[in-house]
Design a protein around this motif. Structure first.
Motif, PDB file in Angstrom:
ATOM      1  N   TRP A 264       0.046  13.737   7.598  1.00 31.38           N
ATOM      2  CA  TRP A 264       0.975  13.073   6.873  1.00 31.38           C
ATOM      3  C   TRP A 264       0.275  11.804   5.983  1.00 31.38           C
ATOM      4  O   TRP A 264      -0.671  11.263   6.483  1.00 31.38           O
ATOM      5  CB  TRP A 264       2.119  12.440   7.833  1.00 31.38           C
ATOM      6  CG  TRP A 264       2.767  13.592   8.579  1.00 31.38           C
ATOM      7  CD1 TRP A 264       2.652  13.949   9.873  1.00 31.38           C
ATOM      8  CD2 TRP A 264       3.840  14.027   7.990  1.00 31.38           C
ATOM      9  NE1 TRP A 264       3.375  14.667  10.129  1.00 31.38           N
ATOM     10  CE2 TRP A 264       4.486  14.743   8.927  1.00 31.38           C
ATOM     11  CE3 TRP A 264       4.558  13.859   7.010  1.00 31.38           C
ATOM     12  CZ2 TRP A 264       5.538  15.751   8.794  1.00 31.38           C
ATOM     13  CZ3 TRP A 264       5.890  14.687   6.565  1.00 31.38           C
ATOM     14  CH2 TRP A 264       6.216  15.712   7.731  1.00 31.38           C
ATOM     15  N   HIS A 265       0.695  12.219   4.898  1.00 35.06           N
ATOM     16  CA  HIS A 265       0.009  10.954   3.978  1.00 35.06           C
ATOM     17  C   HIS A 265       1.107  10.187   3.414  1.00 35.06           C
ATOM     18  O   HIS A 265       2.304  10.536   3.092  1.00 35.06           O
ATOM     19  CB  HIS A 265      -0.777  11.788   2.688  1.00 35.06           C
ATOM     20  CG  HIS A 265      -1.834  12.296   3.074  1.00 35.06           C
ATOM     21  ND1 HIS A 265      -3.230  12.024   2.780  1.00 35.06           N
ATOM     22  CD2 HIS A 265      -2.152  13.490   3.974  1.00 35.06           C
ATOM     23  CE1 HIS A 265      -4.202  13.046   3.531  1.00 35.06           C
ATOM     24  NE2 HIS A 265      -3.376  14.157   3.986  1.00 35.06           N
ATOM     25  N   MET A 266       0.916   8.913   3.128  1.00 28.89           N
ATOM     26  CA  MET A 266       1.921   8.111   2.425  1.00 28.89           C
ATOM     27  C   MET A 266       1.139   6.735   1.836  1.00 28.89           C
ATOM     28  O   MET A 266       0.221   6.759   1.947  1.00 28.89           O
ATOM     29  CB  MET A 266       2.794   7.616   3.670  1.00 28.89           C
ATOM     30  CG  MET A 266       1.896   7.236   4.855  1.00 28.89           C
ATOM     31  SD  MET A 266       2.686   6.813   6.459  1.00 28.89           S
ATOM     32  CE  MET A 266       2.855   8.566   6.699  1.00 28.89           C
ATOM     33  N   GLY A 267       2.257   6.046   1.052  1.00 25.08           N
ATOM     34  CA  GLY A 267       1.867   4.965   0.575  1.00 25.08           C
ATOM     35  C   GLY A 267       2.794   3.884   0.564  1.00 25.08           C
ATOM     36  O   GLY A 267       3.993   4.301   0.496  1.00 25.08           O
ATOM     37  N   PHE A 268       2.573   2.810   0.309  1.00 23.60           N
ATOM     38  CA  PHE A 268       3.344   1.567   0.115  1.00 23.60           C
ATOM     39  C   PHE A 268       3.139   0.305  -0.603  1.00 23.60           C
ATOM     40  O   PHE A 268       1.910   0.252  -1.096  1.00 23.60           O
ATOM     41  CB  PHE A 268       3.397   0.807   1.756  1.00 23.60           C
ATOM     42  CG  PHE A 268       4.228  -0.335   1.804  1.00 23.60           C
ATOM     43  CD1 PHE A 268       5.676  -0.410   1.748  1.00 23.60           C
ATOM     44  CD2 PHE A 268       3.400  -1.590   1.419  1.00 23.60           C
ATOM     45  CE1 PHE A 268       6.128  -1.539   1.856  1.00 23.60           C
ATOM     46  CE2 PHE A 268       3.961  -2.834   1.751  1.00 23.60           C
ATOM     47  CZ  PHE A 268       5.581  -2.985   1.653  1.00 23.60           C
ATOM     48  N   SER A 269       4.045   0.171  -1.329  1.00 20.97           N
ATOM     49  CA  SER A 269       3.685  -0.998  -2.192  1.00 20.97           C
ATOM     50  C   SER A 269       4.723  -2.118  -2.629  1.00 20.97           C
ATOM     51  O   SER A 269       6.266  -1.729  -2.085  1.00 20.97           O
ATOM     52  CB  SER A 269       3.439  -0.843  -3.854  1.00 20.97           C
ATOM     53  OG  SER A 269       4.451  -0.397  -4.424  1.00 20.97           O
ATOM     54  N   ALA A 270       4.710  -3.391  -2.523  1.00 23.50           N
ATOM     55  CA  ALA A 270       5.573  -4.336  -2.693  1.00 23.50           C
ATOM     56  C   ALA A 270       4.961  -5.350  -3.732  1.00 23.50           C
ATOM     57  O   ALA A 270       3.948  -5.371  -3.687  1.00 23.50           O
ATOM     58  CB  ALA A 270       5.864  -5.107  -1.402  1.00 23.50           C
ATOM     59  N   ALA A 271       5.670  -5.867  -4.281  1.00 15.95           N
ATOM     60  CA  ALA A 271       5.257  -7.255  -5.258  1.00 15.95           C
ATOM     61  C   ALA A 271       4.381  -7.975  -4.742  1.00 15.95           C
ATOM     62  O   ALA A 271       3.104  -8.282  -5.132  1.00 15.95           O
ATOM     63  CB  ALA A 271       6.400  -7.861  -5.977  1.00 15.95           C
ATOM     64  N   SER A 272       4.565  -8.558  -3.501  1.00 10.32           N
ATOM     65  CA  SER A 272       3.525  -9.483  -2.862  1.00 10.32           C
ATOM     66  C   SER A 272       2.427  -8.677  -2.540  1.00 10.32           C
ATOM     67  O   SER A 272       1.215  -9.298  -2.616  1.00 10.32           O
ATOM     68  CB  SER A 272       4.153 -10.107  -1.797  1.00 10.32           C
ATOM     69  OG  SER A 272       4.701  -8.933  -0.757  1.00 10.32           O
ATOM     70  N   ALA A 273       2.425  -7.512  -2.277  1.00 15.43           N
ATOM     71  CA  ALA A 273       0.992  -6.816  -2.058  1.00 15.43           C
ATOM     72  C   ALA A 273       0.161  -6.419  -3.316  1.00 15.43           C
ATOM     73  O   ALA A 273      -0.768  -6.670  -3.328  1.00 15.43           O
ATOM     74  CB  ALA A 273       1.310  -5.499  -1.524  1.00 15.43           C
ATOM     75  N   ASN A 274       1.068  -6.661  -4.454  1.00 15.43           N
ATOM     76  CA  ASN A 274       0.323  -6.357  -5.669  1.00 15.43           C
ATOM     77  C   ASN A 274      -0.285  -5.211  -6.012  1.00 15.43           C
ATOM     78  O   ASN A 274      -1.477  -5.378  -6.464  1.00 15.43           O
ATOM     79  CB  ASN A 274      -0.270  -7.681  -6.041  1.00 15.43           C
ATOM     80  CG  ASN A 274      -0.213  -7.946  -7.682  1.00 15.43           C
ATOM     81  OD1 ASN A 274       0.679  -7.599  -8.177  1.00 15.43           O
ATOM     82  ND2 ASN A 274      -1.316  -8.650  -8.009  1.00 15.43           N
ATOM     83  N   ARG A 275      -0.202  -4.114  -5.190  1.00 13.07           N
ATOM     84  CA  ARG A 275      -1.083  -3.056  -5.445  1.00 13.07           C
ATOM     85  C   ARG A 275      -0.430  -1.936  -4.828  1.00 13.07           C
ATOM     86  O   ARG A 275       0.316  -2.230  -3.991  1.00 13.07           O
ATOM     87  CB  ARG A 275      -2.433  -3.134  -5.235  1.00 13.07           C
ATOM     88  CG  ARG A 275      -2.880  -3.213  -3.578  1.00 13.07           C
ATOM     89  CD  ARG A 275      -4.148  -3.865  -3.543  1.00 13.07           C
ATOM     90  NE  ARG A 275      -4.471  -4.189  -2.063  1.00 13.07           N
ATOM     91  CZ  ARG A 275      -4.985  -3.524  -1.174  1.00 13.07           C
ATOM     92  NH1 ARG A 275      -5.343  -2.374  -1.641  1.00 13.07           N
ATOM     93  NH2 ARG A 275      -4.905  -3.785   0.190  1.00 13.07           N
ATOM     94  N   THR A 276      -0.739  -0.604  -4.971  1.00  7.07           N
ATOM     95  CA  THR A 276      -0.192   0.335  -4.552  1.00  7.07           C
ATOM     96  C   THR A 276      -1.332   1.116  -3.676  1.00  7.07           C
ATOM     97  O   THR A 276      -2.223   1.249  -4.287  1.00  7.07           O
ATOM     98  CB  THR A 276       0.159   1.508  -5.509  1.00  7.07           C
ATOM     99  OG1 THR A 276       1.526   0.847  -6.226  1.00  7.07           O
ATOM    100  CG2 THR A 276       0.697   2.802  -4.699  1.00  7.07           C
TER     101      THR A 276
END
Ligand code: COA
Ligand code: MG
Length: 279
Positions: A264-276
């Motif tokens: 399983w591969h996945m990604g997360f981003s949020a503005a505060s993390a400021n990167r994908t």
């Protein structure tokens, strides 16, 4: 190519939508995707810069194509009726059932965007894309109406929430989720009641309220993306899996039956993390 030109032209007719190209463009929202690839595969995530296929072919088994949209202007929320011509009668009537304009906007925009992308793959008008759903509610292409090879090869998923919508296409089973990051009064209780003990331990180890909020929505969106990729929805116990609390998003545990977590591969981003973060 005719279909590509038609679809490219049609993007101009979704006036309520601005394409989002990266986390800095979606302040206040968390975005997660998950897909079932062979372990060790190098995943290629592509954020679409416009509502059109990046290549005149379906996504390959190791690719995720992700389109994110936000209202072009707050006033654009009332433009939701301009999405209706793209939708099936059933989708249009579901859109009308939402009370608030933002919910009508996000529901109709997500479905219109999916149809526009799928119409390009299937070379048919968006309203002629026929969808059905599995017994667990996962939307799929209707096998009676579209070529069997395409139905097998093309996987997709949508998410719609206030202020943001997402469409994911992949050559492998895929799920996507978007959520506004916001303070909830009962966050710790939700983690305790719904998520794995590992999630609660990470939550309790996080110092500030802002970090707790980000962690909560990391787990929440990754969890939804995962259960939408498996297609099990809420039938898949939310406490049966856990993710890394920071850094590269990946499964740290999953109940037997789902194979090697590494597939399983996945990604997360949020503005505060400021990167994908990918993979
Ligand atoms: N597998 C994959 N996709 C599914 C699905 C399934 N079993 N069931 C529905 N979907 C798709 C549909 O396209 C649906 O949109 P539609 O109803 O307009 O066609 C879309 O997912 C909805 O996703 P999203 O916009 O993110 O809505 P949601 O967050 O309200 O719903 C579900 C997410 C599908 C997981 C749903 O089961 C649910 O109600 N979840 C409640 C929230 C929750 O407890 N989340 C767990 C967090 S860890
Ligand atoms: Mg959701």
């Amino acid at each position: 190519m005719r279909a590509v030109a038609r679809t490219r032209g049609s993007t101009l007719r979704l006036p309520a939508v601005a394409t989002v190209s990266g986390p800095e463009d979606h302040p206040g929202h968390a975005v997660a995707w998950a897909a079932d690839f062979a372990a060790g595969t190098e995943v290629r995530l592509r954020i679409l810069r416009e509502l059109a296929l990046p290549e005149a072919r379906p996504p390959r088994a190791d690719e995720v194509w992700l389109w994110l949209g936000m209202p072009a202007l707050p006033s654009g929320l009332t433009d939701w009726p301009s999405n209706l011509p793209w939708l099936s009668d059933q989708e249009a009537s579901r859109t009308r059932r939402f009370h608030f304009a933002h919910d009508r906007w996000s529901h109709s925009t997500a479905h219109a965007a999916l149809r526009i992308l799928m119409s390009e793959l299937l070379d048919c008008p968006p309203r002629d894309v026929r969808l059905s759903s599995t017994s667990k509610g996962k939307p799929v292409l209707c096998r009676a109406m579209h070529p069997a090879a395409t139905c097998r090869a093309v996987h997709f998923n949508i998410s719609h929430t206030r202020g943001m919508v997402a469409v994911a296409l992949s050559g492998s089973p895929v799920g996507v989720d978007v959520e506004p990051v916001r303070a909830l009064p009962d966050m710790r209780q939700l983690v305790t009641d719904l998520m794995a003990p590992e999630a609660l331990a990470a939550f309790d180890n996080t110092a500030s309220e802002a970090q707790k909020m980000n962690l909560f929505f990391r787990y929440w969106t990754l969890g939804e993306a995962f259960i939408k990729a498996t297609g099990q929805g809420l039938d898949q116990g939310l406490d049966s899996f856990a993710f890394t609390p920071c850094g590269t998003a990946r499964l740290t545990k999953v109940t037997p039956g789902w194979g090697d977590p590494g597939r399983w591969h996945m990604g997360f981003s949020a503005a505060s993390a400021n990167r994908t973060e990918e993979k």
